[in-house]
Design a protein around this motif. Structure first.
Motif, mmCIF file in Angstrom:
data_model
loop_
_atom_site.group_PDB
_atom_site.id
_atom_site.type_symbol
_atom_site.label_atom_id
_atom_site.label_comp_id
_atom_site.label_asym_id
_atom_site.label_seq_id
_atom_site.Cartn_x
_atom_site.Cartn_y
_atom_site.Cartn_z
ATOM 1 N N LYS A 125 2.762 -0.261 -7.538
ATOM 2 C CA LYS A 125 4.184 -0.188 -7.231
ATOM 3 C C LYS A 125 4.947 -1.169 -8.113
ATOM 4 O O LYS A 125 4.509 -2.305 -8.301
ATOM 5 C CB LYS A 125 4.458 -0.513 -5.770
ATOM 6 N N TYR A 126 6.088 -0.736 -8.633
ATOM 7 C CA TYR A 126 6.919 -1.580 -9.480
ATOM 8 C C TYR A 126 8.153 -2.051 -8.726
ATOM 9 O O TYR A 126 8.492 -1.521 -7.672
ATOM 10 C CB TYR A 126 7.303 -0.814 -10.751
ATOM 11 N N GLU A 127 8.826 -3.045 -9.266
ATOM 12 C CA GLU A 127 9.986 -3.646 -8.626
ATOM 13 C C GLU A 127 11.085 -2.642 -8.313
ATOM 14 O O GLU A 127 11.824 -2.807 -7.352
ATOM 15 C CB GLU A 127 10.537 -4.775 -9.487
ATOM 16 N N ASP A 128 11.195 -1.598 -9.128
ATOM 17 C CA ASP A 128 12.243 -0.595 -8.894
ATOM 18 C C ASP A 128 11.865 0.399 -7.801
ATOM 19 O O ASP A 128 12.619 1.311 -7.490
ATOM 20 C CB ASP A 128 12.585 0.146 -10.184
ATOM 21 N N GLY A 129 10.679 0.240 -7.201
ATOM 22 C CA GLY A 129 10.249 1.104 -6.112
ATOM 23 C C GLY A 129 9.397 2.279 -6.538
ATOM 24 O O GLY A 129 8.868 3.003 -5.700
ATOM 25 N N ASP A 130 9.267 2.511 -7.842
ATOM 26 C CA ASP A 130 8.441 3.608 -8.341
ATOM 27 C C ASP A 130 6.963 3.252 -8.227
ATOM 28 O O ASP A 130 6.572 2.088 -8.327
ATOM 29 C CB ASP A 130 8.752 3.897 -9.808
ATOM 30 N N TRP A 131 6.148 4.270 -8.033
ATOM 31 C CA TRP A 131 4.696 4.114 -7.987
ATOM 32 C C TRP A 131 4.092 4.829 -9.189
ATOM 33 O O TRP A 131 4.481 5.945 -9.520
ATOM 34 C CB TRP A 131 4.133 4.761 -6.726
ATOM 35 N N ASP A 132 3.116 4.221 -9.837
ATOM 36 C CA ASP A 132 2.360 4.861 -10.902
ATOM 37 C C ASP A 132 0.922 5.022 -10.449
ATOM 38 O O ASP A 132 0.361 4.149 -9.792
ATOM 39 C CB ASP A 132 2.378 4.024 -12.183
ATOM 40 N N ARG A 176 0.837 -1.200 0.000
ATOM 41 C CA ARG A 176 0.000 0.000 0.000
ATOM 42 C C ARG A 176 0.873 1.252 0.000
ATOM 43 O O ARG A 176 1.847 1.350 0.728
ATOM 44 C CB ARG A 176 -0.897 -0.015 1.231
ATOM 45 N N ASN A 177 0.505 2.227 -0.807
ATOM 46 C CA ASN A 177 1.180 3.513 -0.846
ATOM 47 C C ASN A 177 0.723 4.316 0.373
ATOM 48 O O ASN A 177 -0.468 4.370 0.671
ATOM 49 C CB ASN A 177 0.816 4.241 -2.141
ATOM 50 N N GLU A 178 1.657 4.944 1.063
ATOM 51 C CA GLU A 178 1.317 5.699 2.278
ATOM 52 C C GLU A 178 0.542 6.982 1.995
ATOM 53 O O GLU A 178 -0.139 7.498 2.871
ATOM 54 C CB GLU A 178 2.594 6.042 3.033
#
Length: 64
Positions: A37-44, A3-5
């Motif tokens: 969330k993607y494996e590289d830590g970025d969120w779209d 989950r994105n904070e």
């Protein structure tokens, strides 16, 4: 899925920038349809077929 904070599905956000060439108008308020969330830590974030970055918007709490 983690989950994105700061962002969540169904949340209203105001578009404040366009760092990734999305087609949303700056200043518009949209409802998030997906937060991924993607494996590289970025969120779209997603709305109406457009993908944009967390840096392109700010949460809009208490909007009717």
């Amino acid at each position: 899925m983690e989950r994105n904070e700061k962002f969540y599905v169904g949340q209203k956000v105001k578009i404040t920038a366009n760092t990734c060439h999305h087609g949303l108008e700056i200043g518009s308020v949209v409802t998030l349809e997906a937060v991924t969330k993607y494996e590289d830590g970025d969120w779209d974030l997603y709305h109406d077929g457009w993908v944009f970055d967390q840096d392109d918007c700010e949460p809009q709490e208490n909007l009717e």
